[in-house]
Scaffold this active site. Structure first.
Site, PDB file in Angstrom:
ATOM      1  N   CYS A 130     -24.738  53.678 -32.378  1.00 20.57           N
ATOM      2  CA  CYS A 130     -24.005  52.502 -31.912  1.00 20.57           C
ATOM      3  C   CYS A 130     -24.943  51.397 -31.442  1.00 20.57           C
ATOM      4  CB  CYS A 130     -23.114  52.891 -30.745  1.00 20.57           C
ATOM      5  SG  CYS A 130     -22.096  54.315 -31.100  1.00 20.57           S
TER       6      CYS A 130
ATOM      7  N   ARG B 252     -29.274  50.923 -38.017  1.00 19.47           N
ATOM      8  CA  ARG B 252     -29.095  52.098 -37.166  1.00 19.47           C
ATOM      9  C   ARG B 252     -27.983  53.010 -37.672  1.00 19.47           C
ATOM     10  NH1 ARG B 252     -30.565  51.420 -31.555  1.00 19.47           N
ATOM     11  NH2 ARG B 252     -28.641  52.466 -31.021  1.00 19.47           N
TER      12      ARG B 252
ATOM     13  N   TRP C  21     -20.709  54.349 -34.251  1.00 16.65           N
ATOM     14  CA  TRP C  21     -20.951  55.545 -35.066  1.00 16.65           C
ATOM     15  C   TRP C  21     -20.093  56.624 -34.428  1.00 16.65           C
ATOM     16  CZ3 TRP C  21     -23.580  60.362 -34.318  1.00 16.65           C
ATOM     17  CH2 TRP C  21     -23.975  61.009 -35.492  1.00 16.65           C
TER      18      TRP C  21
ATOM     19  N   ASN D 296     -22.142  52.738 -25.406  1.00 14.44           N
ATOM     20  CA  ASN D 296     -22.910  53.723 -26.172  1.00 14.44           C
ATOM     21  C   ASN D 296     -23.037  54.969 -25.317  1.00 14.44           C
ATOM     22  OD1 ASN D 296     -23.284  51.867 -28.151  1.00 14.44           O
ATOM     23  ND2 ASN D 296     -25.453  51.500 -27.732  1.00 14.44           N
ATOM     24  N   GLY D 297     -22.863  56.128 -25.917  1.00 12.74           N
ATOM     25  CA  GLY D 297     -22.977  57.378 -25.167  1.00 12.74           C
ATOM     26  C   GLY D 297     -21.703  58.180 -25.293  1.00 12.74           C
TER      27      GLY D 297
ATOM     28  N   GLU E 262     -41.775  67.312 -44.834  1.00 15.69           N
ATOM     29  CA  GLU E 262     -41.407  65.897 -44.803  1.00 15.69           C
ATOM     30  C   GLU E 262     -40.938  65.415 -46.186  1.00 15.69           C
ATOM     31  OE1 GLU E 262     -40.654  63.751 -42.826  1.00 15.69           O
ATOM     32  OE2 GLU E 262     -41.042  61.787 -43.694  1.00 15.69           O
TER      33      GLU E 262
ATOM     34  N   LYS F 155     -37.266  63.829 -46.794  1.00 16.02           N
ATOM     35  CA  LYS F 155     -37.040  62.491 -47.369  1.00 16.02           C
ATOM     36  C   LYS F 155     -36.052  62.587 -48.519  1.00 16.02           C
ATOM     37  CE  LYS F 155     -38.085  60.259 -44.934  1.00 16.02           C
ATOM     38  NZ  LYS F 155     -38.704  60.674 -43.742  1.00 16.02           N
TER      39      LYS F 155
ATOM     40  N   GLU G 102     -32.438  63.394 -47.221  1.00 17.71           N
ATOM     41  CA  GLU G 102     -31.854  62.297 -46.440  1.00 17.71           C
ATOM     42  C   GLU G 102     -31.256  61.202 -47.305  1.00 17.71           C
ATOM     43  OE1 GLU G 102     -33.772  60.934 -42.421  1.00 17.71           O
ATOM     44  OE2 GLU G 102     -35.307  60.976 -43.959  1.00 17.71           O
TER      45      GLU G 102
ATOM     46  N   HIS H 160     -42.119  85.757 -49.931  1.00 18.99           N
ATOM     47  CA  HIS H 160     -41.318  86.539 -48.986  1.00 18.99           C
ATOM     48  C   HIS H 160     -39.842  86.172 -49.025  1.00 18.99           C
ATOM     49  CE1 HIS H 160     -44.924  88.314 -47.359  1.00 18.99           C
ATOM     50  NE2 HIS H 160     -45.457  87.105 -47.233  1.00 18.99           N
TER      51      HIS H 160
ATOM     52  N   LYS I 193     -30.497  55.415 -37.425  1.00 18.07           N
ATOM     53  CA  LYS I 193     -31.920  55.184 -37.192  1.00 18.07           C
ATOM     54  C   LYS I 193     -32.354  55.692 -35.835  1.00 18.07           C
ATOM     55  CE  LYS I 193     -35.915  53.628 -38.366  1.00 18.07           C
ATOM     56  NZ  LYS I 193     -36.614  54.443 -39.379  1.00 18.07           N
TER      57      LYS I 193
HETATM   58  C1  AGP Z   1     -36.494  60.318 -40.466  1.00 20.48           C
HETATM   59  O1  AGP Z   1     -36.499  59.924 -41.785  1.00 20.48           O
HETATM   60  C2  AGP Z   1     -35.194  60.627 -39.909  1.00 20.48           C
HETATM   61  N1  AGP Z   1     -34.254  59.597 -40.105  1.00 20.48           N
HETATM   62  C3  AGP Z   1     -35.124  61.326 -38.575  1.00 20.48           C
HETATM   63  O2  AGP Z   1     -35.494  62.647 -38.833  1.00 20.48           O
HETATM   64  C4  AGP Z   1     -35.994  60.793 -37.419  1.00 20.48           C
HETATM   65  O3  AGP Z   1     -37.348  60.991 -37.694  1.00 20.48           O
HETATM   66  C5  AGP Z   1     -35.596  61.505 -36.124  1.00 20.48           C
HETATM   67  O4  AGP Z   1     -34.253  61.220 -35.834  1.00 20.48           O
HETATM   68  C6  AGP Z   1     -36.465  61.129 -34.955  1.00 20.48           C
HETATM   69  O5  AGP Z   1     -36.412  59.777 -34.666  1.00 20.48           O
HETATM   70  P1  AGP Z   1     -37.420  59.093 -33.661  1.00 20.48           P
HETATM   71  O6  AGP Z   1     -38.781  59.160 -34.257  1.00 20.48           O
HETATM   72  O7  AGP Z   1     -36.913  57.695 -33.510  1.00 20.48           O
HETATM   73  O8  AGP Z   1     -37.367  59.857 -32.371  1.00 20.48           O
END
Ligand code: AGP
Length: 615
Positions: A2, A27, A74, A100-101, A488, A492, A495, A511, A610
Site C-alpha cells: 500500500c 510497489r 494491496w 497501511n498495516g 536467485e 527471478k 517471480e 539426493h 516492491k
Molecule cells: C526480489 O526480486 C523480490 N521482489 C523480493 O524477494 C525482495 O527481495 C524481498 O521482498 C526483500 O525486499 P527488501 O530487500 O526490500 O527487504
C-alpha cells in the site's frame, strides 16, 4: 504494498496525489482512491485495478479541493473491490482515513462498534479506525482532530501508518506511525505540505522531509507541522535533505524498468564503490558504519537477516566475511529469526540487508536484535528508510531508485556492500595482509567493467529465451559461492514469468531433485572456472544422462564446456569471490526475456509488491 500520499496547500490536491500514487505504482497494488475536502464535504473517488482506472473516474467526475489524501491498496482484509479501496469514510461522513498495516484486533473492535449501531461499508480492518474516531473519540476530544486520532489509535493492535482528515477541519490533517507498517514522510513546501509513505511520491515537490518515528503523531497544516509522541511528549525534529533525482526513475530507452535496471548495473556498481575504496592501501572507507578497531576486534559473530533476494545476497556475503574477516556468519530469514529466541550477545553484529528498508519481517528481526543488545547494521538502498534509521551503522547501496518489483541492481549493489564490509572488517581485525587487501580492492575496481561485458550476452540470452519460454519447470544448480546465484536465478524466473523454478546446491541434486530431470526440464548450471569446476562438470553430465536440457553459465575461454552442455552463456573471467555478481547477469536477462515472451507484466508481477510491509 500500500502507498499513501497527502497534500495540503493552495493547489488542487487531486492531481498531486494521483501523480504521487503513480510514482508508487511499482510497489504493487490492486485498487486506488483519493478523497478531498471541499465546501465542507468529503468527496471520494475509488476504483479497482490500475491507477489509470481512478484517473478515468476522476476525469469523468472531477474533484476539486486543496486538501486531500490518496492510497493504493494491496488487499489484506477483504477482496480487491471498490468498497474496500481506501480512503474510508466514517458512517456519518465526518472523517476519512487512509492506512497501511493491519489492525490485528479489528474483529473485536468491529463487533463493539456494530453493537453501538455503527454500520460498516467495507470488509476491511481499516474502516474500524475511522469509525472509532467518529463514534468514540471525537466527542471526548472536544473537536480536536489530533486528540481524537490519538485516542482512536490507542485501541488498535498492530503496526500502522495512518492519515486522517475531518470535514469539520478543512485546514489540517493528522498522521500517525506505529511500528513498521511502512514509513510516514512529511514533505515540507512553501505554503504547502505533503505526506507520503515513500519519498518518491513527493520528491518532485520537495526534498525537505521529516520521517515520523514509531509512536509519533503529526498535525499538519499548509504552513505548519507539529509532531509529538503518542504520549504527548515533545520530539526533536530532524529535517533531512533527500538527494534522489526522480528523473533517474524514468524508463528511458528501455521497454521495462527491470531491463533498464539490469543494464544500469555497470554504472550503479561504480556508484556503490565510488569513494569507498583506497586502492593504494587496500582499505574500504565506510564512515557511516561507525565501527571502531576495538569493536571490530571484539566481534565474535555476524548474523545476517533479510528476505527474498536480499537473503540470497546475504548468503553470498557470508563467503566474503568468513574469508576476509575470519568471522562466523549466520544468514537467516527475517521472517524466521525472531521466532526461535536467537542467541545474540553484545559481541554479535546483526546485519540487515533490505533494498526498501521497510520490509516488515526484516525490521522485526532487527527489533529482536536490538532488544538483545546486538550491534545493528543495515545495508539499504532507500535512503531515510526505517532500517537505516534504527541501525547503529549503515552502508547504503547507492544503486538509485529500483522500480521493477524484481530486484536486480540492488542485489548486486548489496553484494558489493558486503564485500566492502568484509574488507573493512578484515582490515580492522588484522586478518588480511596489506597485499591481500590491495588485491581485493583491485579486484573490486574491475567489477563494473566485467559486469558491462556480461551484459553483452543479451542477444544470445534473448535467442535462448525464445527456445525455452514454453517449458514449465526449470532447475538451477550452483556450488559454493554461486549456489546463492542458483537460488536467485530461480527466484527471478518464478517471480516475473510464473514458471516453476528451483535453485539447488549442485551436489545435492543426486539426493532427490535428479528424479525430476527429463527432456522437459531445462537445467541451468553455473559452471565457472573455479575450484569447483570439475564437480560442476560431473553434475552437468549427470543431468545430461537423464535427458535434461543443460544451459551452462561458463567462463570465457572454457573450451570443454561446449561439448558438455546444450547451450553455453559465457561471462568474463572474474575472481571467484566476485563471480556471483557477474554470473547473475545472464540469469537476470534470461528471466526478463522469458517473461517478456510470455507476455507477463514484468515490472509489476502478479501478487508481488516492491516493499513488503505486512507479515
Ligand atoms: C526480489 O526480486 C523480490 N521482489 C523480493 O524477494 C525482495 O527481495 C524481498 O521482498 C526483500 O525486499 P527488501 O530487500 O526490500 O527487504
Amino acid at each position: 504494498m500500500c502507498g499513501i500520499v497527502g497534500y495540503i496547500g493552495k493547489q488542487d490536491a487531486t492531481p498531486i496525489i494521483i501523480d504521487g500514487l503513480g510514482r508508487l505504482e511499482y510497489r504493487g497494488y490492486d485498487s486506488a482512491g483519493v478523497a478531498v475536502i471541499h465546501d465542507g464535504h468529503i468527496h471520494l473517488r475509488r476504483d479497482v485495478g490500475k491507477l489509470s482506472n481512478l484517473r478515468d473516474k476522476v476525469q469523468a467526475d472531477p474533484l476539486s479541493g486543496s486538501i486531500g489524501i490518496g492510497h493504493t491498496r494491496w488487499a489484506t482484509h477483504g477482496a480487491p473491490a471498490e468498497r474496500n479501496a481506501h480512503p474510508h469514510i466514517s458512517m456519518d461522513g465526518e472523517f476519512v482515513v487512509v492506512h497501511n498495516g493491519i489492525v490485528e484486533n479489528y474483529l473485536d473492535l468491529k463487533h463493539e462498534l456494530m453493537a453501538e449501531g455503527v454500520k460498516f461499508q467495507s470488509d476491511t480492518d481499516t474502516e474500524v479506525i475511522v469509525q472509532l474516531i467518529e463514534r468514540f473519540a471525537y466527542n471526548g476530544a472536544h473537536g480536536n482532530l489530533t486528540e481524537a486520532t490519538r485516542k482512536a489509535v490507542s485501541y488498535l493492535r498492530g503496526a500502522h501508518a495512518i492519515v486522517v482528515m475531518s470535514r469539520a477541519k478543512p485546514d489540517e490533517m493528522v498522521a500517525v506511525r506505529i511500528g513498521n507498517a511502512g514509513g510516514v514522510a512529511l514533505g515540507l513546501g512553501e505554503g504547502e505540505n505533503f505526506i507520503a509513505s515513500d519519498i518518491p511520491a513527493i520528491l518532485e515537490h520537495t526534498r525537505r522531509m521529516i520521517f515520523l518515528e514509531t509512536r509519533q503523531i503529526a498535525t499538519i497544516t499548509a504552513d505548519s507541522y507539529h509532531i509529538q509522541t503518542l504520549d504527548s511528549q515533545p520530539v526533536q525534529v530532524d529535517i533531512q535533505d533527500i538527494p534522489y533525482d526522480p528523473v533517474t526513475a524514468a524508463k528511458g530507452e528501455f521497454k521495462h524498468f527491470m531491463q533498464k535496471e539490469i543494464f544500469e548495473q555497470a554504472r550503479s556498481l561504480t556508484d556503490t564503490i565510488r569513494g569507498r575504496i583506497d586502492f593504494e592501501c587496500g582499505e574500504a572507507l565506510l564512515p557511516d558504519l561507525n565501527l571502531t578497531v576495538k569493536q571490530a576486534q571484539a566481534l565474535n559473530r555476524i548474523v545476517t537477516v533479510a528476505c527474498g533476494t536480499s537473503y540470497y545476497s546475504g548468503l553470498v556475503g557470508k563467503f566474503f566475511i568468513e574469508q576476509m574477516a575470519r568471522l562466523n556468519v549466520e544468514v537467516d530469514y527475517g521472517s524466521e529469526y525472531r521466532y526461535r529466541d536467537p542467541i545474540i550477545d553484545a559481541n554479535t553484529a546483526v546485519l540487515a540487508i533490505t533494498q526498501s528498508g521497510e520490509t516488515v519481517d526484516t525490521l522485526a528481526a532487527m527489533e529482536e536484535a536490538r532488544a538483545k543488545h546486538a550491534t545493528l547494521w543495515s545495508i539499504v538502498n532507500n535512503i531515510g528508510s526505517q532500517a537505516m534509521r534504527v541501525s547503529d551503522g549503515t552502508i547504503t547501496m547507492n544503486a538509485g531508485p529500483e522500480i521493477g518489483v524484481a530486484s536486480t541492481k540492488a542485489f548486486t549493489a548489496s553484494i558489493v556492500d558486503q564485500y566492502l564490509l568484509a574488507l573493512h572488517l578484515g582490515s580492522l581485525r588484522g586478518t588480511l595482509t596489506t597485499e591481500q587487501r590491495q588485491q581485493y580492492a583491485f579486484d573490486l575496481g574491475r567489477l563494473p567493467d566485467l559486469v558491462g561485458r556480461a551484459l553483452e550476452t543479451e542477444a544470445q540470452v534473448q535467442a535462448l529465451a525464445a527456445l525455452l519460454h514454453h517449458y514449465r519447470d526449470f532447475l538451477y544448480l550452483g556450488r559454493g559461492i554461486n549456489y546463492p546465484i542458483a537460488l536467485e536465478g530461480a527466484l527471478k524466473l518464478k517471480e516475473i514469468s510464473y514458471i516453476h523454478a528451483e535453485g539447488y546446491p549442485a551436489g545435492e541434486m543426486k539426493h532427490g531433485p535428479i528424479a525430476l530431470i527429463d527432456d522437459q526440464m531445462p537445467v541451468l548450471c553455473i559452471a565457472l572456472k573455479d575450484a569447483l569446476y570439475e564437480k560442476m562438470i560431473s553434475q552437468i553430465e549427470q543431468a545430461k544422462a537423464r535427458g535434461g536440457i543443460v544451459i551452462a553459465i561458463a567462463t570465457e575461454g572454457d573450451t570443454l564446456i561446449a561439448s558438455k552442455a546444450d547451450h553455453v552463456l559465457y561471462v568474463p573471467e572474474t575472481p571467484t569471490l566476485l563471480s556471483p555478481v557477474v554470473a547473475v547477469i545472464p540469469l537476470q536477462l534470461l528471466a526478463y526475456h522469458i517473461a517478456v515472451l510470455r507476455g507477463a507484466d514484468v515490472d509489476q508481477p502478479r501478487n508481488l509488491a516492491k516493499s513488503v510491509t505486512v507479515e
